[in-house]
Scaffold this motif. Structure first.
Motif, PDB file in Angstrom:
ATOM      1  N   PRO A  13      -4.041  16.114   9.090  1.00  0.00           N
ATOM      2  CA  PRO A  13      -3.753  17.549   9.067  1.00  0.00           C
ATOM      3  C   PRO A  13      -2.352  17.863   9.609  1.00  0.00           C
ATOM      4  CG  PRO A  13      -6.005  17.210   9.778  1.00  0.00           C
ATOM      5  CD  PRO A  13      -5.358  15.833   9.713  1.00  0.00           C
ATOM      6  N   LEU A  14      -1.899  17.104  10.604  1.00  0.00           N
ATOM      7  CA  LEU A  14      -0.542  17.306  11.125  1.00  0.00           C
ATOM      8  C   LEU A  14       0.496  17.015  10.052  1.00  0.00           C
ATOM      9  CD1 LEU A  14       1.272  17.919  13.571  1.00  0.00           C
ATOM     10  CD2 LEU A  14       1.160  15.476  14.133  1.00  0.00           C
ATOM     11  N   GLY A  15       0.317  15.928   9.325  1.00  0.00           N
ATOM     12  CA  GLY A  15       1.242  15.601   8.232  1.00  0.00           C
ATOM     13  C   GLY A  15       1.216  16.655   7.140  1.00  0.00           C
ATOM     14  N   ARG A  16       0.024  17.130   6.798  1.00  0.00           N
ATOM     15  CA  ARG A  16      -0.110  18.164   5.766  1.00  0.00           C
ATOM     16  C   ARG A  16       0.536  19.488   6.191  1.00  0.00           C
ATOM     17  NH1 ARG A  16      -2.569  17.214   1.450  1.00  0.00           N
ATOM     18  NH2 ARG A  16      -3.738  15.308   1.151  1.00  0.00           N
ATOM     19  N   SER A  17       0.635  19.706   7.489  1.00  0.00           N
ATOM     20  CA  SER A  17       1.245  20.953   7.965  1.00  0.00           C
ATOM     21  C   SER A  17       2.735  21.034   7.632  1.00  0.00           C
ATOM     22  CB  SER A  17       1.033  21.116   9.480  1.00  0.00           C
ATOM     23  OG  SER A  17       1.847  20.206  10.201  1.00  0.00           O
ATOM     24  N   LEU A  18       3.334  19.925   7.193  1.00  0.00           N
ATOM     25  CA  LEU A  18       4.752  19.921   6.824  1.00  0.00           C
ATOM     26  C   LEU A  18       5.007  20.424   5.409  1.00  0.00           C
ATOM     27  CD1 LEU A  18       5.886  16.596   8.478  1.00  0.00           C
ATOM     28  CD2 LEU A  18       6.565  18.903   9.117  1.00  0.00           C
ATOM     29  N   PHE A  19       3.951  20.641   4.622  1.00  0.00           N
ATOM     30  CA  PHE A  19       4.165  21.117   3.253  1.00  0.00           C
ATOM     31  C   PHE A  19       4.808  22.498   3.213  1.00  0.00           C
ATOM     32  CE2 PHE A  19       0.803  17.936   2.029  1.00  0.00           C
ATOM     33  CZ  PHE A  19       1.691  17.102   1.376  1.00  0.00           C
ATOM     34  N   GLY A  20       4.495  23.359   4.170  1.00  0.00           N
ATOM     35  CA  GLY A  20       5.133  24.683   4.235  1.00  0.00           C
ATOM     36  C   GLY A  20       6.639  24.570   4.422  1.00  0.00           C
TER      37      GLY A  20
END
Length: 118
Positions: free
Chosen positions: A80-87
């Motif tokens: 989830p932390l890695g996915r938070s970089l999509f923004g």
């Protein structure tokens, strides 16, 4: 941010790394094996990709899963932390789409000035 006690000193601002953004995009749809990452990232050496994946794992942006098979199968998956970089990545893409002609013009002007000085 220049204060030694500032939290930004330990913040892993990896999105600017040349390969991290590409790894993130490659893992957007789910886990992949090392060889499956190398195909779309054809310009990266195995050593650099390994270093990038290790750094991302260390920072909690992805997990590395080793399956007890012969030969061993290893997959990488975003957390989830890695996915938070999509923004932030999308914001960078939008900025580039809006300003790429200006950026290219500035670089060309700079190179022309440098050619005259040399």
């Amino acid at each position: 941010m220049f204060d030694p006690a500032c939290p930004s000193r330990v913040t892993p601002i990896r999105i600017g790394d040349k390969w991290v953004g590409m790894v993130l995009i490659c893992l957007e749809d789910g886990p992949r094996r090392f060889s499956e990452l190398r195909v779309p990232m054809r310009g990266v050496s195995p050593k650099v990709l390994t270093e990038t994946l290790r750094a991302m794992e260390r920072d909690g942006m992805l997990v590395r899963t080793v399956y007890p098979e012969v030969p061993p199968r290893v997959e990488y998956e975003l957390t989830p932390l890695g996915r938070s970089l999509f923004g932030p990545i999308e914001a960078c893409r939008e900025w580039a789409a809006n300003h790429l002609p200006e950026l290219i013009a500035a670089r060309e002007a700079y190179e022309r000035r440098e050619a005259v000085v040399d």
